[in-house]
Design an enzyme around this catalytic site. Structure first.
Site, PDB file in Angstrom:
ATOM      1  N   ASP A  38       0.833  -1.212   0.000  1.00 54.43           N
ATOM      2  CA  ASP A  38       0.000   0.000   0.000  1.00 54.43           C
ATOM      3  C   ASP A  38       0.866   1.260   0.000  1.00 54.43           C
ATOM      4  OD1 ASP A  38      -2.287   1.476   0.026  1.00 54.43           O
ATOM      5  OD2 ASP A  38      -2.854   1.002   2.090  1.00 54.43           O
ATOM      6  N   HIS A  55       2.594   3.315  -8.785  1.00 56.82           N
ATOM      7  CA  HIS A  55       2.416   1.868  -9.027  1.00 56.82           C
ATOM      8  C   HIS A  55       3.640   1.298  -9.752  1.00 56.82           C
ATOM      9  CE1 HIS A  55      -1.543   1.990  -7.450  1.00 56.82           C
ATOM     10  NE2 HIS A  55      -2.082   2.656  -8.447  1.00 56.82           N
ATOM     11  N   LEU A 149      11.013 -20.687  -3.731  1.00 59.97           N
ATOM     12  CA  LEU A 149       9.976 -19.741  -3.297  1.00 59.97           C
ATOM     13  C   LEU A 149       8.773 -19.736  -4.245  1.00 59.97           C
ATOM     14  CD1 LEU A 149       9.241 -17.144  -1.491  1.00 59.97           C
ATOM     15  CD2 LEU A 149      10.171 -15.841  -3.412  1.00 59.97           C
TER      16      LEU A 149
HETATM   17  C1  FPP Z   1      -2.349   0.137  -3.204  1.00 61.91           C
HETATM   18  O1  FPP Z   1      -1.767   1.422  -3.140  1.00 61.91           O
HETATM   19  C2  FPP Z   1      -1.699  -0.610  -4.265  1.00 61.91           C
HETATM   20  C3  FPP Z   1      -2.349  -1.187  -5.297  1.00 61.91           C
HETATM   21  C4  FPP Z   1      -3.807  -1.174  -5.467  1.00 61.91           C
HETATM   22  C5  FPP Z   1      -1.587  -1.858  -6.365  1.00 61.91           C
HETATM   23  C6  FPP Z   1      -0.372  -2.574  -5.911  1.00 61.91           C
HETATM   24  C7  FPP Z   1       0.398  -3.000  -7.065  1.00 61.91           C
HETATM   25  C8  FPP Z   1       1.741  -2.933  -7.154  1.00 61.91           C
HETATM   26  C9  FPP Z   1       2.610  -2.469  -6.066  1.00 61.91           C
HETATM   27  C10 FPP Z   1       2.455  -3.390  -8.351  1.00 61.91           C
HETATM   28  C11 FPP Z   1       2.363  -4.861  -8.437  1.00 61.91           C
HETATM   29  C12 FPP Z   1       3.374  -5.429  -9.265  1.00 61.91           C
HETATM   30  C13 FPP Z   1       3.211  -6.500 -10.026  1.00 61.91           C
HETATM   31  C14 FPP Z   1       4.396  -7.140 -10.586  1.00 61.91           C
HETATM   32  C15 FPP Z   1       1.904  -7.085 -10.339  1.00 61.91           C
HETATM   33  P1  FPP Z   1      -2.695   2.687  -3.369  1.00 61.91           P
HETATM   34  O2  FPP Z   1      -2.741   2.992  -4.820  1.00 61.91           O
HETATM   35  O3  FPP Z   1      -4.042   2.456  -2.765  1.00 61.91           O
HETATM   36  O4  FPP Z   1      -1.898   3.794  -2.592  1.00 61.91           O
HETATM   37  P2  FPP Z   1      -2.530   5.011  -1.812  1.00 61.91           P
HETATM   38  O5  FPP Z   1      -3.326   4.418  -0.669  1.00 61.91           O
HETATM   39  O6  FPP Z   1      -1.335   5.765  -1.344  1.00 61.91           O
HETATM   40  O7  FPP Z   1      -3.375   5.779  -2.766  1.00 61.91           O
END
Ligand code: FPP
Length: 264
Positions: A38, A55, A149
């Site tokens: 997050d 992201h 893993l």
């Molecule tokens: C939440 O942060 C994160 C997500 C909804 C997406 C997480 C995805 C990744 C980290 C990339 C994944 C990588 C691969 C290889 C699939 P948020 O956007 O809600 O953050 P915020 O709360 O600060 O707005």
């Protein structure tokens, strides 16, 4: 035990990362680590960048964390990449998120194959675009014979959805005479979920300061140890994973019972 006590009470300067990595290998490693990645949006906002830049940076974080988990002998790493609730985000953000597995695996798959990592996915495949599934399925297939893993992507995953699907499948088996309702217990219910082969997470890490589960592995986390950190996912480094594992290793897991020394 004495060694463990010394570790708890040590007041010396923090050791170098490689020393800490070696040290934590001497203690019980979490077999299964689950991470709610997050804070990508906030990371981008702080830099006046579009949310998707967060992201993208978050995707880059997955590589060193996977490498370290593999090096530490962790058996499974489950990453919450997209929830069943994330579809309500702006179309452009959703499309971007659905392209990340292709980009990630496009550059990282050879290393995953080489390093004996097995890629898996859990989630409802129905709404996931075919271009995403093609990339993920290719990675699953090419790493299927690896036995190191397990890198498990939770993609279009929601725990309530998972449990409802499980109950439907169980009901069908009852109707078909394959199983009796009286047979239902923890293990049997767990076998209808998406994770029976992985075991329940020992450690959950959630970044960015949010303290909730957000529909993530609710059944499987009945006895998981939780580690919340204010660090935003794109800033999450190896030292933060080591810190979480060190924290885990200091916990006393009792599963509703008592510590052995308190049993007498
Ligand atoms: C939440 O942060 C994160 C997500 C909804 C997406 C997480 C995805 C990744 C980290 C990339 C994944 C990588 C691969 C290889 C699939 P948020 O956007 O809600 O953050 P915020 O709360 O600060 O707005």
């Amino acid at each position: 035990m004495l060694e463990k006590m010394k570790r708890w009470t040590s007041t010396k300067e923090p050791d170098s990362l490689s020393q800490r990595i070696n040290d934590c290998k001497n203690y019980k490693m979490p077999d299964h680590i689950a991470i709610i990645m997050d804070g990508n949006g906030r990371w981008a906002n702080k830099r006046a960048l579009p949310r998707v830049a967060g992201h993208h940076e978050g995707m880059k974080t997955v590589k060193p964390i996977t490498r370290l988990a593999s090096d530490l002998g962790v058996k499974a790493l489950t990453l919450y990449a997209f929830s069943t609730e994330n579809w309500v985000r702006p179309k452009m953000e959703v499309e971007f998120l659905m392209k990340l597995p292709e980009e990630f695996l496009g550059t990282f798959l050879p290393e995953l194959i080489e390093e004996n990592v097995q890629v898996q996915m859990m989630g409802d495949r129905d709404q996931v675009p075919s271009h995403t599934l093609i990339a993920v399925d290719q990675a699953i297939e090419k790493t299927a014979h690896n036995d190191g893993l397990v890198l498990n992507f939770a993609l279009n995953y929601g725990s309530r959805n998972e449990m409802i699907q499980a109950i439907k499948a169980f009901s069908c088996d009852v109707k078909d005479g394959k199983v009796m309702p009286e047979e239902l217990d923890d293990d049997l219910f767990g076998s209808y979920l998406m994770t029976p082969h992985l075991g329940d997470p020992d450690l959950l890490i959630r970044t960015s300061g949010e303290i909730r589960l957000s529909n993530f592995m609710l059944w499987q986390m009945a006895y998981t140890e939780f580690w919340f950190t204010d660090v935003l996912w794109p800033d999450f480094k190896e030292e933060h994973l080591v810190e979480a594992i060190e924290g885990f290793q200091k916990r006393s897991r009792r599963y509703g019972g008592l510590k052995s020394e308190d049993m007498t």
